[in-house]
Design a protein around this motif. Structure first.
Motif, mmCIF file in Angstrom:
data_model
loop_
_atom_site.group_PDB
_atom_site.id
_atom_site.type_symbol
_atom_site.label_atom_id
_atom_site.label_comp_id
_atom_site.label_asym_id
_atom_site.label_seq_id
_atom_site.Cartn_x
_atom_site.Cartn_y
_atom_site.Cartn_z
ATOM 1 N N THR A 1 3.562 -4.284 2.954
ATOM 2 C CA THR A 1 4.314 -3.026 3.050
ATOM 3 C C THR A 1 3.340 -1.865 2.975
ATOM 4 O OG1 THR A 1 6.302 -3.949 2.017
ATOM 5 C CG2 THR A 1 6.055 -1.556 1.987
ATOM 6 N N LEU A 2 3.489 -0.910 3.899
ATOM 7 C CA LEU A 2 2.710 0.327 3.856
ATOM 8 C C LEU A 2 3.692 1.493 3.784
ATOM 9 C CD1 LEU A 2 0.189 2.088 4.040
ATOM 10 C CD2 LEU A 2 0.342 1.898 6.542
ATOM 11 N N GLN A 3 3.519 2.353 2.750
ATOM 12 C CA GLN A 3 4.365 3.527 2.589
ATOM 13 C C GLN A 3 3.486 4.760 2.724
ATOM 14 O OE1 GLN A 3 7.422 3.420 -0.438
ATOM 15 N NE2 GLN A 3 6.960 5.551 -1.028
ATOM 16 N N ILE A 4 3.807 5.605 3.740
ATOM 17 C CA ILE A 4 3.032 6.824 3.998
ATOM 18 C C ILE A 4 3.852 8.009 3.521
ATOM 19 C CG2 ILE A 4 1.961 8.246 5.778
ATOM 20 C CD1 ILE A 4 1.601 5.743 7.461
ATOM 21 N N ASN A 5 3.348 8.682 2.466
ATOM 22 C CA ASN A 5 4.073 9.811 1.877
ATOM 23 C C ASN A 5 3.446 11.157 2.202
ATOM 24 O OD1 ASN A 5 5.880 8.029 0.649
ATOM 25 N ND2 ASN A 5 4.595 7.824 -1.183
ATOM 26 N N ALA A 6 2.245 11.171 2.786
ATOM 27 C CA ALA A 6 1.541 12.421 3.088
ATOM 28 C C ALA A 6 1.284 12.504 4.589
ATOM 29 C CB ALA A 6 0.230 12.484 2.319
ATOM 30 N N ALA A 7 1.077 13.736 5.081
ATOM 31 C CA ALA A 7 0.823 13.946 6.497
ATOM 32 C C ALA A 7 -0.400 13.145 6.929
ATOM 33 C CB ALA A 7 0.616 15.427 6.779
ATOM 34 N N THR A 8 -0.234 12.436 8.044
ATOM 35 C CA THR A 8 -1.287 11.548 8.534
ATOM 36 C C THR A 8 -1.470 11.773 10.025
ATOM 37 O OG1 THR A 8 -0.741 9.889 6.874
ATOM 38 C CG2 THR A 8 -1.974 9.140 8.800
ATOM 39 N N THR A 9 -2.717 11.837 10.463
ATOM 40 C CA THR A 9 -3.011 11.970 11.891
ATOM 41 C C THR A 9 -3.467 10.618 12.434
ATOM 42 O OG1 THR A 9 -5.290 12.641 11.446
ATOM 43 C CG2 THR A 9 -3.651 14.386 11.681
ATOM 44 N N ASN B 1 8.401 -9.542 9.314
ATOM 45 C CA ASN B 1 8.439 -9.644 7.848
ATOM 46 C C ASN B 1 7.516 -8.638 7.169
ATOM 47 O OD1 ASN B 1 10.262 -11.857 7.947
ATOM 48 N ND2 ASN B 1 8.516 -13.218 8.354
ATOM 49 N N ALA B 2 7.069 -7.625 7.924
ATOM 50 C CA ALA B 2 6.273 -6.536 7.345
ATOM 51 C C ALA B 2 7.092 -5.254 7.419
ATOM 52 C CB ALA B 2 4.955 -6.376 8.083
ATOM 53 N N THR B 3 6.710 -4.246 6.583
ATOM 54 C CA THR B 3 7.463 -2.994 6.520
ATOM 55 C C THR B 3 6.519 -1.805 6.574
ATOM 56 O OG1 THR B 3 9.224 -4.002 5.207
ATOM 57 C CG2 THR B 3 9.048 -1.604 5.136
ATOM 58 N N LEU B 4 6.893 -0.808 7.401
ATOM 59 C CA LEU B 4 6.196 0.472 7.428
ATOM 60 C C LEU B 4 7.230 1.546 7.114
ATOM 61 C CD1 LEU B 4 3.826 2.380 7.999
ATOM 62 C CD2 LEU B 4 4.457 2.295 10.429
ATOM 63 N N ALA B 5 7.012 2.275 6.001
ATOM 64 C CA ALA B 5 7.920 3.343 5.597
ATOM 65 C C ALA B 5 7.193 4.673 5.760
ATOM 66 C CB ALA B 5 8.366 3.147 4.160
ATOM 67 N N THR C 1 9.942 -4.150 10.179
ATOM 68 C CA THR C 1 10.862 -3.096 9.752
ATOM 69 C C THR C 1 10.137 -1.759 9.712
ATOM 70 O OG1 THR C 1 12.125 -4.646 8.399
ATOM 71 C CG2 THR C 1 12.377 -2.309 7.899
ATOM 72 N N LEU C 2 10.814 -0.719 10.268
ATOM 73 C CA LEU C 2 10.293 0.645 10.238
ATOM 74 C C LEU C 2 11.383 1.569 9.711
ATOM 75 C CD1 LEU C 2 8.272 2.961 11.057
ATOM 76 C CD2 LEU C 2 9.504 3.020 13.246
ATOM 77 N N GLU D 1 0.836 -1.194 0.000
ATOM 78 C CA GLU D 1 0.000 0.000 0.000
ATOM 79 C C GLU D 1 0.877 1.253 0.000
ATOM 80 O OE1 GLU D 1 -3.353 0.977 0.221
ATOM 81 O OE2 GLU D 1 -3.795 -1.020 -0.524
ATOM 82 N N THR D 2 0.468 2.279 -0.768
ATOM 83 C CA THR D 2 1.146 3.575 -0.772
ATOM 84 C C THR D 2 0.109 4.660 -0.580
ATOM 85 O OG1 THR D 2 2.890 2.788 -2.260
ATOM 86 C CG2 THR D 2 2.585 5.171 -2.080
ATOM 87 N N TRP D 3 0.320 5.496 0.449
ATOM 88 C CA TRP D 3 -0.612 6.598 0.718
ATOM 89 C C TRP D 3 0.063 7.895 0.306
ATOM 90 C CZ3 TRP D 3 -2.479 5.276 6.395
ATOM 91 C CH2 TRP D 3 -3.216 4.083 6.355
ATOM 92 N N ASP D 4 -0.435 8.455 -0.776
ATOM 93 C CA ASP D 4 0.102 9.725 -1.269
ATOM 94 C C ASP D 4 -0.760 10.912 -0.858
ATOM 95 O OD1 ASP D 4 2.345 8.659 -2.572
ATOM 96 O OD2 ASP D 4 1.111 8.039 -4.266
ATOM 97 N N SER D 5 -1.831 10.661 -0.148
ATOM 98 C CA SER D 5 -2.703 11.732 0.345
ATOM 99 C C SER D 5 -3.082 11.420 1.788
ATOM 100 C CB SER D 5 -3.970 11.838 -0.516
ATOM 101 O OG SER D 5 -4.675 10.608 -0.503
ATOM 102 N N ALA D 6 -3.655 12.419 2.450
ATOM 103 C CA ALA D 6 -4.015 12.256 3.855
ATOM 104 C C ALA D 6 -4.974 11.086 4.036
ATOM 105 C CB ALA D 6 -4.638 13.546 4.382
ATOM 106 N N ASN D 7 -4.672 10.271 4.996
ATOM 107 C CA ASN D 7 -5.503 9.101 5.254
ATOM 108 C C ASN D 7 -5.496 8.848 6.762
ATOM 109 O OD1 ASN D 7 -7.050 6.843 5.011
ATOM 110 N ND2 ASN D 7 -5.589 5.655 3.805
ATOM 111 N N PRO D 8 -6.312 9.581 7.531
ATOM 112 C CA PRO D 8 -6.285 9.481 8.999
ATOM 113 C C PRO D 8 -6.447 8.031 9.473
ATOM 114 C CG PRO D 8 -7.686 11.282 8.289
ATOM 115 C CD PRO D 8 -7.350 10.499 7.050
#
Length: 598
Positions: free
Chosen positions: A75-83, A95-99, A232-233, A56-63
């Motif tokens: 894998t979850l990649q957070i590219n936008a400001a998230t609350t 074996n999971a990744t949060l970027a 992994t973080l 998953e890739t979040w390019d926009s706000a996703n509270p």
């Protein structure tokens, strides 16, 4: 399928091929929503939790307003400001990744500015209103026993009995200074400062973490959300705000800011790399706590500073497993303050030698970025009947460690009696070979001898053995029991060492050859009688010789005395004769004179 005027042939598709193509296109069009559904299925929300099962890739706000799990393999990649909503837990499985490449902030950062006597807060709300009030929020009601005055300009208010204080002030953009005059022993936090006015604008509020202060101290209280990293973080060029981060996997923070997200806990299985980052405030006196054997790499990073250490290594316990109970333990230089401890090992030889958290901090980087480590030693001493055994070890920097006091190992190698036959109630001599193959000396080792577990009447066997030494000691064995017997000898173990018997001696000892014990008969005693008679004759002869010599000495002395007496008598008689002769001469002279004068 025919050529016309030299033109290229044209192939006409059959009807069934055309229909197949049309059906395929329709199927593809129908599958588009399904493909979208398949992609969306990689993130599921059942109303109680969120689960990431794919990439998953979040390019926009996703509270994030529910507990969320990045499942193993995802894998979850957070590219936008998230609350993140208060008290939510984000779990990154093995074996999971949060970027995190965009800010991830808790929506309720619980910080407070600790204020003291003479603390100042500088305020400027901008041009809100000509007049108004400044409301100062405190974290608790100030008791009547305290002195707690707050001043802005010429206005002073007493905070006793209150948890918020309103002070008149100009709100037209003029800079304001809030001063504190405090005599109160308990810590007090300003949680926020608010501008109250009658204008149409919205109310302005400044939270504790944003207050410009002199002489205060920013304190973070509780975390806004939890971040449990088992996989992994990575946090890159982003702000992580209000997180309670526990890293039992692999965590990397680069060019990031941790605001109210300290301390970060690195577990025994975790590793943390921090580079070119900033820590702003901690809920404890440390920005990072590395537990037990967790790993940390910390470079080019600015910590909270002051009394707050950049990182520490905290052991969950400090237990030493030794080889004996009742060992005295004297530890010095332990932990953060170099403390001293005296204790005693339990019956299993175990001892806890760090009773406080400070004594379990074995290395740390202080608020100025200077690395420190403890310099601690442990003296172990075991006092026994064979002597005092001791060793000094460097205090281990792991939760559980082993240490051993050097001990002797006493062994009876062999027993050899001088004969295979013996007479009851008469002594039989023999050699007992003993050795010490241990690493420490033993003094006053007492060996006892048995037959079938029954103590025997033997001469005392006591010796001292240095490490690696072998000795032969002599034994005399007496018994009143008739029959074939063999003598078994073992060292007598001091009481304090009995739990270690198998570690300090060969419990089987050694056994002599068989000895046949019989009752002594008269005929068998004749040699002893002859020997006794000879001895008596020799003694009598010696007495006679001695007596004759004494008599001869006495006789000689007597003779010498008689000779001396005879000489004295001879001298006396000679004197008488001389006297008589002189008398006769005198008489003759008188007669002669008479004749002359007559």
């Amino acid at each position: 399928m025919y050529r016309t005027d030299g033109a290229k042939s044209i192939t006409h598709n059959s009807l069934h091929l055309t229909m197949r193509t049309a059906v395929s296109l329709v199927c593809l069009l129908l599958m588009v929503p399904l493909l979208g559904t398949f992609s969306a299925a990689e993130m599921t929300n059942d109303g109680t939790s969120i689960t990431i099962t794919g990439n998953e890739t979040w390019d926009s706000a996703n509270p994030i307003d529910l507990d969320m799990t990045v499942a193993s393999g995802a894998t979850l990649q957070i590219n936008a400001a998230t609350t993140v909503t208060q008290d939510v837990t984000i779990t990154v499985e093995q074996n999971a990744t949060l970027a995190i490449n965009g800010d991830v902030l808790g929506d309720d950062l619980d910080a407070g500015l600790l204020v003291y006597n003479d603390t100042e807060i500088n305020l400027n709300f901008g041009d809100l209103s000509e007049t108004g009030q400044v409301r100062i929020h405190l974290d608790h009601v100030i008791p009547s026993t305290a002195m707690f005055n707050i001043t802005i300009g010429n206005e002073t208010r007493d905070a006793v009995g209150l948890d918020q204080v309103d002070i008149p002030a100009s709100l037209d953009g003029t800079p304001l200074v809030v001063e504190f005059d405090i005599y109160y022993f308990f810590s007090t936090q300003v949680t926020s400062v608010q501008a109250l006015h009658s204008g149409s604008g919205s109310t302005a509020i400044i939270h504790a973490e944003d207050l410009d202060h002199i002489g205060g101290s920013l304190k973070w209280n509780t975390a806004s959300f939890n971040l449990d990293v088992q996989g992994t973080l990575t946090v890159s060029d982003a702000t992580l705000g209000g997180a309670d981060l526990a890293c039992s996997g692999t965590c990397t923070i680069t060019g990031a800011t941790a605001t109210g997200s300290a301390p970060i806990h690195v577990t025994d299985t975790g590793s943390l790399t921090v580079d070119a980052s900033i820590f702003e405030g901690s809920r404890t006196d440390e920005d990072i706590i590395v537990h037990d054997t967790g790993e940390i790499t910390y470079t080019d990073t600015t910590g909270t500073g002051g009394f707050t250490d950049a990182w520490i290594r905290l052991l969950s316990q400090r237990v030493l497993h030794t080889n004996a109970g009742n060992i005295t333990v004297h530890a010095t230089g332990l932990g953060y303050f170099g403390s001293t401890l005296d204790n005693l090992t339990d019956e299993n030889g175990h001892v806890n030698y760090a009773l406080s958290e400070h004594a379990r901090i074995v290395e740390w980087v202080d608020g100025d970025g200077v690395y420190h480590e403890e310099n601690a030693e442990i003296l172990l001493t075991l006092s026994t009947g064979w002597g005092d055994y001791s060793t000094t070890v460097v205090a281990p920097r792991i939760p559980v460690a082993d240490a051993a006091v050097p001990l002797p190992y006493i062994n009876v190698k062999s027993i050899s009696m001088e004969d295979n036959k013996g007479y009851t109630n008469a002594g039989l001599s023999g050699d007992v070979v003993v050795e010490n193959t241990g690493s420490a000396a033993a003094s006053g080792v007492d060996f006892w001898c048995y037959v079938n577990g029954v103590d025997q009447d033997t001469s005392q066997l006591v010796t001292t053995l240095a490490p690696g030494e072998t000795k032969t000691i002599y034994v005399t064995w007496r018994t009143g029991t008739v029959g074939v017997q063999s003598l078994e000898c073992k060292p007598l173990i001091p009481t304090i060492l009995k739990p270690l018997t198998e570690e300090i001696t060969n419990v089987n000892g050694a056994t002599s050859q068989d000895v046949s014990w019989t009752v002594e008969e008269d005929g068998e005693s004749q040699p002893w009688v002859v020997f006794s008679l000879v001895l008596i004759v020799l003694i009598a002869g010696a007495w006679v010789v001695s007596n004759q010599a004494a008599k001869a000495t006495i006789e000689k002395s007597k003779n010498n005395q008689e000779e001396a007496s005879t000489e004295d008598k001879s001298y006396l008689e000679d004197d008488d004769i001389d006297a008589d002769e002189n008398g006769e001469e005198d008489s003759e002279m008188e007669d002669s004179s008479s004749e002359i004068w007559g």
